[in-house]
Design a protein around this motif. Structure first.
Motif, PDB file in Angstrom:
ATOM      1  N   GLN A 209      13.019 109.704  22.659  1.00 28.20           N
ATOM      2  CA  GLN A 209      12.459 110.437  23.791  1.00 28.20           C
ATOM      3  C   GLN A 209      11.304 111.357  23.403  1.00 28.20           C
ATOM      4  OE1 GLN A 209      13.527 109.943  27.336  1.00 28.20           O
ATOM      5  NE2 GLN A 209      13.717 108.167  25.976  1.00 28.20           N
ATOM      6  N   ASP A 210      10.959 111.405  22.107  1.00 26.31           N
ATOM      7  CA  ASP A 210       9.767 112.136  21.677  1.00 26.31           C
ATOM      8  C   ASP A 210       8.512 111.274  21.790  1.00 26.31           C
ATOM      9  OD1 ASP A 210      11.117 114.489  21.086  1.00 26.31           O
ATOM     10  OD2 ASP A 210      11.586 113.844  19.040  1.00 26.31           O
ATOM     11  N   LEU A 211       8.702 109.991  22.073  1.00 27.27           N
ATOM     12  CA  LEU A 211       7.556 109.106  22.255  1.00 27.27           C
ATOM     13  C   LEU A 211       6.866 109.426  23.580  1.00 27.27           C
ATOM     14  CD1 LEU A 211       9.145 105.688  21.174  1.00 27.27           C
ATOM     15  CD2 LEU A 211       7.434 107.010  19.899  1.00 27.27           C
ATOM     16  N   PRO A 212       5.569 109.129  23.673  1.00 26.51           N
ATOM     17  CA  PRO A 212       4.878 109.339  24.949  1.00 26.51           C
ATOM     18  C   PRO A 212       5.261 108.250  25.947  1.00 26.51           C
ATOM     19  CG  PRO A 212       3.408 108.301  23.379  1.00 26.51           C
ATOM     20  CD  PRO A 212       4.666 108.619  22.620  1.00 26.51           C
ATOM     21  N   LEU A 213       4.979 108.497  27.211  1.00 21.31           N
ATOM     22  CA  LEU A 213       5.136 107.458  28.221  1.00 21.31           C
ATOM     23  C   LEU A 213       4.069 106.394  28.015  1.00 21.31           C
ATOM     24  CD1 LEU A 213       5.795 109.584  31.451  1.00 21.31           C
ATOM     25  CD2 LEU A 213       7.392 108.003  30.362  1.00 21.31           C
ATOM     26  N   PRO A 214       4.389 105.122  28.250  1.00 24.16           N
ATOM     27  CA  PRO A 214       5.657 104.604  28.747  1.00 24.16           C
ATOM     28  C   PRO A 214       6.628 104.167  27.644  1.00 24.16           C
ATOM     29  CG  PRO A 214       4.045 102.863  28.774  1.00 24.16           C
ATOM     30  CD  PRO A 214       3.340 104.081  28.239  1.00 24.16           C
ATOM     31  N   ASP A 215       6.302 104.465  26.385  1.00 28.03           N
ATOM     32  CA  ASP A 215       7.101 103.946  25.276  1.00 28.03           C
ATOM     33  C   ASP A 215       8.504 104.539  25.209  1.00 28.03           C
ATOM     34  OD1 ASP A 215       5.163 102.162  24.168  1.00 28.03           O
ATOM     35  OD2 ASP A 215       4.086 103.897  23.393  1.00 28.03           O
ATOM     36  N   ARG A 216       8.728 105.676  25.867  1.00 27.09           N
ATOM     37  CA  ARG A 216      10.076 106.239  25.844  1.00 27.09           C
ATOM     38  C   ARG A 216      10.964 105.676  26.948  1.00 27.09           C
ATOM     39  NH1 ARG A 216       7.473 111.500  27.362  1.00 27.09           N
ATOM     40  NH2 ARG A 216       7.873 111.921  29.573  1.00 27.09           N
ATOM     41  N   LEU A 217      10.447 104.737  27.730  1.00 25.08           N
ATOM     42  CA  LEU A 217      11.239 104.068  28.761  1.00 25.08           C
ATOM     43  C   LEU A 217      11.970 102.865  28.162  1.00 25.08           C
ATOM     44  CD1 LEU A 217       8.650 104.127  31.689  1.00 25.08           C
ATOM     45  CD2 LEU A 217      10.535 105.731  31.266  1.00 25.08           C
ATOM     46  N   LEU A 234       6.681  94.469  50.740  1.00 29.87           N
ATOM     47  CA  LEU A 234       5.798  94.835  49.632  1.00 29.87           C
ATOM     48  C   LEU A 234       6.066  93.882  48.474  1.00 29.87           C
ATOM     49  CD1 LEU A 234       3.738  97.007  48.676  1.00 29.87           C
ATOM     50  CD2 LEU A 234       5.680  98.284  47.751  1.00 29.87           C
ATOM     51  N   TYR A 235       5.005  93.303  47.929  1.00 26.75           N
ATOM     52  CA  TYR A 235       5.125  92.336  46.830  1.00 26.75           C
ATOM     53  C   TYR A 235       4.410  92.898  45.607  1.00 26.75           C
ATOM     54  CZ  TYR A 235       5.866  89.646  51.073  1.00 26.75           C
ATOM     55  OH  TYR A 235       6.304  89.228  52.296  1.00 26.75           O
ATOM     56  N   SER A 236       5.136  93.041  44.514  1.00 29.37           N
ATOM     57  CA  SER A 236       4.585  93.655  43.303  1.00 29.37           C
ATOM     58  C   SER A 236       4.748  92.720  42.110  1.00 29.37           C
ATOM     59  CB  SER A 236       5.302  94.975  43.001  1.00 29.37           C
ATOM     60  OG  SER A 236       5.263  95.846  44.113  1.00 29.37           O
ATOM     61  N   LEU A 237       3.670  92.525  41.378  1.00 27.49           N
ATOM     62  CA  LEU A 237       3.710  91.755  40.130  1.00 27.49           C
ATOM     63  C   LEU A 237       3.661  92.736  38.967  1.00 27.49           C
ATOM     64  CD1 LEU A 237       3.543  89.214  38.341  1.00 27.49           C
ATOM     65  CD2 LEU A 237       1.064  89.198  38.747  1.00 27.49           C
ATOM     66  N   TRP A 238       4.702  92.697  38.141  1.00 27.74           N
ATOM     67  CA  TRP A 238       4.819  93.574  36.980  1.00 27.74           C
ATOM     68  C   TRP A 238       4.768  92.753  35.696  1.00 27.74           C
ATOM     69  CZ3 TRP A 238       5.347  98.890  37.687  1.00 27.74           C
ATOM     70  CH2 TRP A 238       5.643  99.309  38.995  1.00 27.74           C
ATOM     71  N   SER A 239       4.154  93.313  34.669  1.00 28.80           N
ATOM     72  CA  SER A 239       4.077  92.655  33.370  1.00 28.80           C
ATOM     73  C   SER A 239       4.659  93.576  32.301  1.00 28.80           C
ATOM     74  CB  SER A 239       2.615  92.321  33.020  1.00 28.80           C
ATOM     75  OG  SER A 239       2.531  91.690  31.756  1.00 28.80           O
ATOM     76  N   ARG A 240       5.341  93.003  31.349  1.00 25.20           N
ATOM     77  CA  ARG A 240       5.965  93.814  30.297  1.00 25.20           C
ATOM     78  C   ARG A 240       4.900  94.559  29.513  1.00 25.20           C
ATOM     79  NH1 ARG A 240      10.025  91.812  25.396  1.00 25.20           N
ATOM     80  NH2 ARG A 240      10.616  93.916  24.738  1.00 25.20           N
ATOM     81  N   HIS A 241       5.137  95.840  29.322  1.00 24.75           N
ATOM     82  CA  HIS A 241       4.218  96.688  28.571  1.00 24.75           C
ATOM     83  C   HIS A 241       4.449  96.498  27.076  1.00 24.75           C
ATOM     84  CE1 HIS A 241       1.872 100.261  27.490  1.00 24.75           C
ATOM     85  NE2 HIS A 241       2.864 100.597  26.699  1.00 24.75           N
ATOM     86  N   SER A 242       3.384  96.301  26.332  1.00 22.06           N
ATOM     87  CA  SER A 242       3.476  96.174  24.876  1.00 22.06           C
ATOM     88  C   SER A 242       3.574  97.559  24.264  1.00 22.06           C
ATOM     89  CB  SER A 242       2.252  95.438  24.319  1.00 22.06           C
ATOM     90  OG  SER A 242       2.175  94.140  24.838  1.00 22.06           O
ATOM     91  N   ARG A 243       4.648  97.785  23.534  1.00 23.08           N
ATOM     92  CA  ARG A 243       4.842  99.090  22.938  1.00 23.08           C
ATOM     93  C   ARG A 243       3.828  99.350  21.834  1.00 23.08           C
ATOM     94  NH1 ARG A 243       9.522 101.491  24.467  1.00 23.08           N
ATOM     95  NH2 ARG A 243      11.196 100.181  25.311  1.00 23.08           N
ATOM     96  N   ALA A 244       3.547 100.633  21.623  1.00 24.39           N
ATOM     97  CA  ALA A 244       2.662 101.024  20.522  1.00 24.39           C
ATOM     98  C   ALA A 244       3.366 100.770  19.204  1.00 24.39           C
ATOM     99  CB  ALA A 244       2.305 102.498  20.656  1.00 24.39           C
ATOM    100  N   ASP A 245       2.620 100.431  18.185  1.00 24.85           N
ATOM    101  CA  ASP A 245       3.187 100.184  16.853  1.00 24.85           C
ATOM    102  C   ASP A 245       3.645 101.491  16.207  1.00 24.85           C
ATOM    103  OD1 ASP A 245       2.699  97.466  17.090  1.00 24.85           O
ATOM    104  OD2 ASP A 245       0.709  97.636  16.189  1.00 24.85           O
TER     105      ASP A 245
END
Length: 245
Positions: A209-217, A234-245
């Motif tokens: 939880q010390d990581l910044p958003l969105p990596d702490r999700l 409402l139609y929403s297309l979401w794509s997986r976020h690539s976490r920071a290394d």
């Protein structure tokens, strides 16, 4: 902020282009779900009652764009799924750890239907389905492993995967890190009750939880595009976020 487009202002070909699967060397898993505003995946045990004409159009479009539709066998039975209509329709994959599937359920023996299960499934049910002409593929030992299922589909040249539910199957794919995209239809209603969410069952570890958003999700997603229609959906297309290394 995103400018929301009106789905009714788009032609069928424009919508298909906007919702096309991304180019990828490996399989792309796109989940397609509908939920109420308050997050219920079903009303009275069924998801189909939440949809409208626009949702149905998006649902069928995703099938048109896919190589395979993966759905839990129980969900397919409850929602009365039909077998693929023709050779151009995507392969249907019924996922079942228990193999508690009636042999007289018509899709079971269809040549474009696979039943994904695990080696520990009851031997008598396995034998009954095979004797009826069903095609079974083992994708795990004591449970169905989403990654092994994707490998099995990949050997058949099936790379664009439409994951249609139910909530427990979706949760297992998320827990395995196997969901790349989500198309979520928000139905303009409240559901109340104790209905499951679209992903229900398996859990994810909480990141640092010390990581910044969105990596702490737990499983961060990025909004790609969004549409609305005259019926309030409402139609929403979401794509997986690539976490920071």
């Amino acid at each position: 902020m995103f400018l929301m487009q009106k789905a009714t202002d788009l032609t069928a070909s424009e919508l298909a282009e906007l919702l096309a699967y991304p180019t990828s060397a490996g399989p792309v898993v796109r989940a397609t779900f509908v939920s109420t505003i308050d997050g219920a995946a079903t009303v009275d045990g069924r998801s189909g009652v939440l949809g409208g004409d626009g949702d149905r159009h998006v649902f069928l479009l995703m099938r048109t764009l896919s190589d395979a539709v993966v759905v839990g066998a129980r969900t397919a039975l409850i929602e009365n799924y039909k077998a693929p209509a023709n050779d151009h329709a995507p392969i249907m994959v019924l996922a079942s750890r228990s193999l508690d599937i009636p042999v007289d359920y018509l899709p079971v023996t269809h040549p474009r239907v696979l039943i994904a299960t695990c080696t520990s499934a009851p031997a008598d049910r396995r034998r009954r389905l095979i004797d009826a002409g069903a095609t079974l593929i083992d994708c795990g030992d004591v449970d169905l492993d989403p990654r092994r299922l994707l490998d099995e589909l990949g050997t058949r040249g099936l790379r664009r995967i439409d994951l249609e539910g139910g909530p427990r199957l979706f949760a297992s794919f998320v827990a395995a890190g196997a969901v790349d995209e989500l198309i979520l239809t928000t139905s303009p209603t409240l559901g109340l009750g104790d209905a499951p969410r679209i992903a229900h069952g398996a859990t994810l570890p909480l990141p640092d939880q010390d990581l910044p958003l969105p990596d702490r999700l737990p499983y961060p997603m990025s909004l790609v595009r969004q549409f609305g229609d005259d019926d309030g959906y409402l139609y929403s297309l979401w794509s997986r976020h690539s976490r920071a290394d």
